[in-house]
Design a protein around this motif. Structure first.
Motif, mmCIF file in Angstrom:
data_model
loop_
_atom_site.group_PDB
_atom_site.id
_atom_site.type_symbol
_atom_site.label_atom_id
_atom_site.label_comp_id
_atom_site.label_asym_id
_atom_site.label_seq_id
_atom_site.Cartn_x
_atom_site.Cartn_y
_atom_site.Cartn_z
ATOM 1 N N ALA A 299 2.803 -11.410 -13.996
ATOM 2 C CA ALA A 299 4.216 -11.038 -13.842
ATOM 3 C C ALA A 299 4.891 -11.903 -12.786
ATOM 4 C CB ALA A 299 4.321 -9.562 -13.476
ATOM 5 N N LEU A 300 4.197 -12.156 -11.694
ATOM 6 C CA LEU A 300 4.753 -13.020 -10.640
ATOM 7 C C LEU A 300 4.891 -14.459 -11.132
ATOM 8 C CD1 LEU A 300 2.695 -11.603 -7.642
ATOM 9 C CD2 LEU A 300 5.179 -11.419 -7.913
ATOM 10 N N GLN A 301 3.945 -14.920 -11.936
ATOM 11 C CA GLN A 301 4.054 -16.251 -12.533
ATOM 12 C C GLN A 301 5.332 -16.348 -13.370
ATOM 13 O OE1 GLN A 301 0.464 -16.471 -14.845
ATOM 14 N NE2 GLN A 301 -0.678 -17.567 -13.262
ATOM 15 N N ALA A 302 5.547 -15.349 -14.209
ATOM 16 C CA ALA A 302 6.721 -15.359 -15.086
ATOM 17 C C ALA A 302 8.014 -15.351 -14.293
ATOM 18 C CB ALA A 302 6.670 -14.160 -16.031
ATOM 19 N N GLU A 303 7.994 -14.704 -13.126
ATOM 20 C CA GLU A 303 9.175 -14.651 -12.260
ATOM 21 C C GLU A 303 9.328 -15.911 -11.408
ATOM 22 O OE1 GLU A 303 8.508 -11.181 -9.939
ATOM 23 O OE2 GLU A 303 8.587 -9.814 -11.662
ATOM 24 N N GLY A 304 8.289 -16.736 -11.385
ATOM 25 C CA GLY A 304 8.321 -17.928 -10.545
ATOM 26 C C GLY A 304 8.106 -17.633 -9.071
ATOM 27 N N ASP A 305 7.518 -16.493 -8.766
ATOM 28 C CA ASP A 305 7.296 -16.114 -7.367
ATOM 29 C C ASP A 305 5.927 -16.623 -6.914
ATOM 30 O OD1 ASP A 305 7.236 -15.018 -4.862
ATOM 31 O OD2 ASP A 305 7.777 -12.978 -5.483
ATOM 32 N N TRP A 306 5.828 -17.914 -6.749
ATOM 33 C CA TRP A 306 4.571 -18.543 -6.383
ATOM 34 C C TRP A 306 4.205 -18.296 -4.922
ATOM 35 C CZ3 TRP A 306 2.070 -19.644 -10.584
ATOM 36 C CH2 TRP A 306 2.774 -20.015 -11.748
ATOM 37 N N ASP A 307 5.180 -17.999 -4.096
ATOM 38 C CA ASP A 307 4.858 -17.657 -2.704
ATOM 39 C C ASP A 307 4.033 -16.372 -2.651
ATOM 40 O OD1 ASP A 307 6.163 -19.860 -1.682
ATOM 41 O OD2 ASP A 307 8.034 -18.782 -1.293
ATOM 42 N N GLU A 308 4.412 -15.395 -3.459
ATOM 43 C CA GLU A 308 3.680 -14.136 -3.444
ATOM 44 C C GLU A 308 2.284 -14.296 -4.063
ATOM 45 O OE1 GLU A 308 2.686 -10.243 -2.619
ATOM 46 O OE2 GLU A 308 4.256 -11.555 -1.822
ATOM 47 N N THR A 309 2.179 -15.064 -5.152
ATOM 48 C CA THR A 309 0.841 -15.290 -5.700
ATOM 49 C C THR A 309 -0.033 -15.999 -4.678
ATOM 50 O OG1 THR A 309 1.467 -17.392 -6.766
ATOM 51 C CG2 THR A 309 1.642 -15.384 -8.096
ATOM 52 N N GLY A 310 0.552 -16.915 -3.945
ATOM 53 C CA GLY A 310 -0.201 -17.621 -2.914
ATOM 54 C C GLY A 310 -0.680 -16.699 -1.819
ATOM 55 N N ARG A 311 0.163 -15.749 -1.433
ATOM 56 C CA ARG A 311 -0.240 -14.794 -0.390
ATOM 57 C C ARG A 311 -1.395 -13.923 -0.881
ATOM 58 N NH1 ARG A 311 5.370 -15.011 1.020
ATOM 59 N NH2 ARG A 311 5.940 -13.507 -0.589
ATOM 60 N N ILE A 312 -1.310 -13.491 -2.127
ATOM 61 C CA ILE A 312 -2.378 -12.647 -2.683
ATOM 62 C C ILE A 312 -3.700 -13.401 -2.729
ATOM 63 C CG2 ILE A 312 -3.180 -11.491 -4.793
ATOM 64 C CD1 ILE A 312 -0.178 -10.872 -5.361
ATOM 65 N N LEU A 313 -3.658 -14.635 -3.205
ATOM 66 C CA LEU A 313 -4.894 -15.396 -3.362
ATOM 67 C C LEU A 313 -5.435 -15.884 -2.026
ATOM 68 C CD1 LEU A 313 -4.136 -17.366 -6.639
ATOM 69 C CD2 LEU A 313 -5.294 -15.180 -6.332
ATOM 70 N N ALA A 314 -4.554 -16.214 -1.101
ATOM 71 C CA ALA A 314 -5.017 -16.591 0.235
ATOM 72 C C ALA A 314 -5.730 -15.421 0.895
ATOM 73 C CB ALA A 314 -3.838 -17.055 1.089
ATOM 74 N N ASP A 315 -5.214 -14.213 0.686
ATOM 75 C CA ASP A 315 -5.878 -13.027 1.235
ATOM 76 C C ASP A 315 -7.261 -12.853 0.601
ATOM 77 O OD1 ASP A 315 -5.841 -10.384 2.722
ATOM 78 O OD2 ASP A 315 -6.041 -9.662 0.664
ATOM 79 N N GLY A 316 -7.357 -13.069 -0.703
ATOM 80 C CA GLY A 316 -8.653 -12.967 -1.366
ATOM 81 C C GLY A 316 -9.641 -13.990 -0.841
ATOM 82 N N ALA A 317 -9.151 -15.217 -0.607
ATOM 83 C CA ALA A 317 -10.027 -16.262 -0.070
ATOM 84 C C ALA A 317 -10.526 -15.900 1.327
ATOM 85 C CB ALA A 317 -9.289 -17.597 -0.050
ATOM 86 N N ARG A 318 -9.643 -15.356 2.152
ATOM 87 C CA ARG A 318 -10.057 -14.931 3.497
ATOM 88 C C ARG A 318 -11.135 -13.853 3.419
ATOM 89 N NH1 ARG A 318 -4.454 -15.866 4.896
ATOM 90 N NH2 ARG A 318 -3.941 -13.770 4.135
ATOM 91 N N ARG A 319 -10.968 -12.919 2.504
ATOM 92 C CA ARG A 319 -11.964 -11.853 2.339
ATOM 93 C C ARG A 319 -13.318 -12.433 1.917
ATOM 94 N NH1 ARG A 319 -9.516 -6.506 1.353
ATOM 95 N NH2 ARG A 319 -7.263 -6.673 1.643
ATOM 96 N N LEU A 320 -13.289 -13.426 1.035
ATOM 97 C CA LEU A 320 -14.536 -14.061 0.620
ATOM 98 C C LEU A 320 -15.208 -14.769 1.789
ATOM 99 C CD1 LEU A 320 -13.403 -15.482 -2.833
ATOM 100 C CD2 LEU A 320 -15.211 -13.786 -2.482
ATOM 101 N N GLU A 321 -14.410 -15.475 2.588
ATOM 102 C CA GLU A 321 -14.990 -16.158 3.740
ATOM 103 C C GLU A 321 -15.587 -15.162 4.727
ATOM 104 O OE1 GLU A 321 -13.959 -19.653 6.979
ATOM 105 O OE2 GLU A 321 -12.297 -18.492 6.136
ATOM 106 N N LEU A 322 -14.871 -14.073 4.979
ATOM 107 C CA LEU A 322 -15.382 -13.055 5.904
ATOM 108 C C LEU A 322 -16.670 -12.428 5.380
ATOM 109 C CD1 LEU A 322 -12.065 -11.274 6.955
ATOM 110 C CD2 LEU A 322 -13.582 -12.594 8.454
ATOM 111 N N ALA A 323 -16.817 -12.367 4.067
ATOM 112 C CA ALA A 323 -18.020 -11.796 3.461
ATOM 113 C C ALA A 323 -19.194 -12.771 3.462
ATOM 114 C CB ALA A 323 -17.728 -11.348 2.036
ATOM 115 N N GLY A 324 -18.935 -14.034 3.794
ATOM 116 C CA GLY A 324 -20.017 -14.999 3.891
ATOM 117 C C GLY A 324 -19.940 -16.188 2.966
#
Length: 229
Positions: free
Chosen positions: A50-75
């Protein structure tokens, strides 16, 4: 063996292929009962789409950056983003972590050059085919990517989202994709990029008379090379 952090769910279909292929590669290269050392953060794709369709790439970036941080914290010792389109957010994601971000475009460019391809036809979502974040990376590697015409780009995008991302593989859609390849060959393409992680569900090298690079598979190969180095 290093631990890989898979940032997936976009779609779940292609992330399942990543899991299977990463483990297959480790089994082939190390043998025995060995499998890949993986962490997976799999998002709900519907809000992302839905965010892709809206062109809200800043929000998708925030979501995925948060996921990447969680992965790094997990090891996780490297981040593998299991999608081509969302590499639009690669700068935000890689900037959010201190571990390496293994870019799918680099693995793709290396594989194309190894196969002697210089003018690949890029088959992907409209976002990947029409925006520059992916094509520019290929151009920087000395390649000249081509894309289907506007009508075919729209049709391929629909096949990806309405069918492949939902686990539906139709022979009629395969025939349409092969017709796009034929047009690309007539325009001078000397290879094909399966530039959406689901396109390999629809097409294979056996369907084509020119070299094909399945980005999912070469991304997995690059990730396992890193993990086993």
């Amino acid at each position: 063996m290093k631990t890989l952090g898979l940032l997936g769910g976009m779609s779940a279909e292609s992330t399942a292929i990543y899991y299977r292929e990463l483990n297959r590669l480790v089994r082939e290269r190390v043998g025995g009962l060995h499998s890949a050392d993986l962490l997976i953060w799999s998002v709900d794709f519907a809000p992302i789409a839905a965010l892709q369709a809206e062109g809200d790439w800043d929000e998708t970036g925030r979501i995925l950056a948060d996921g990447a941080r969680r992965l790094e914290l997990a090891g996780a010792q490297a981040i593998v983003l299991c999608t081509n389109t969302m590499h639009l957010n690669a700068p935000m994601i890689s900037g959010a972590v201190s571990v390496p971000f293994l870019h799918i475009g680099d693995a793709t460019a290396q594989a194309l050059k190894a196969r002697g391809v210089s003018r690949p036809l890029l088959l992907a979502t409209r976002f990947t085919m029409e925006q520059n974040f992916y094509k520019d990376r290929l151009i920087a590697a000395g390649l000249e990517p081509l894309t289907p015409d506007e009508a075919d780009r729209a049709r391929l995008h629909a096949i990806i989202y309405d069918e492949l991302c939902q686990g539906v593989v139709r022979p009629e859609s395969k025939a349409e994709a092969l017709a796009m390849v034929a047009k690309g060959r007539a325009a001078g393409a000397d290879g094909v990029i399966f530039g959406c992680t689901e396109v390999g569900m629809l097409l294979s090298q056996d369907d084509l008379d020119v070299p094909a690079v399945d980005t999912t598979l070469v991304h997995c190969e690059a990730a396992i090379e890193f993990a086993l180095a």
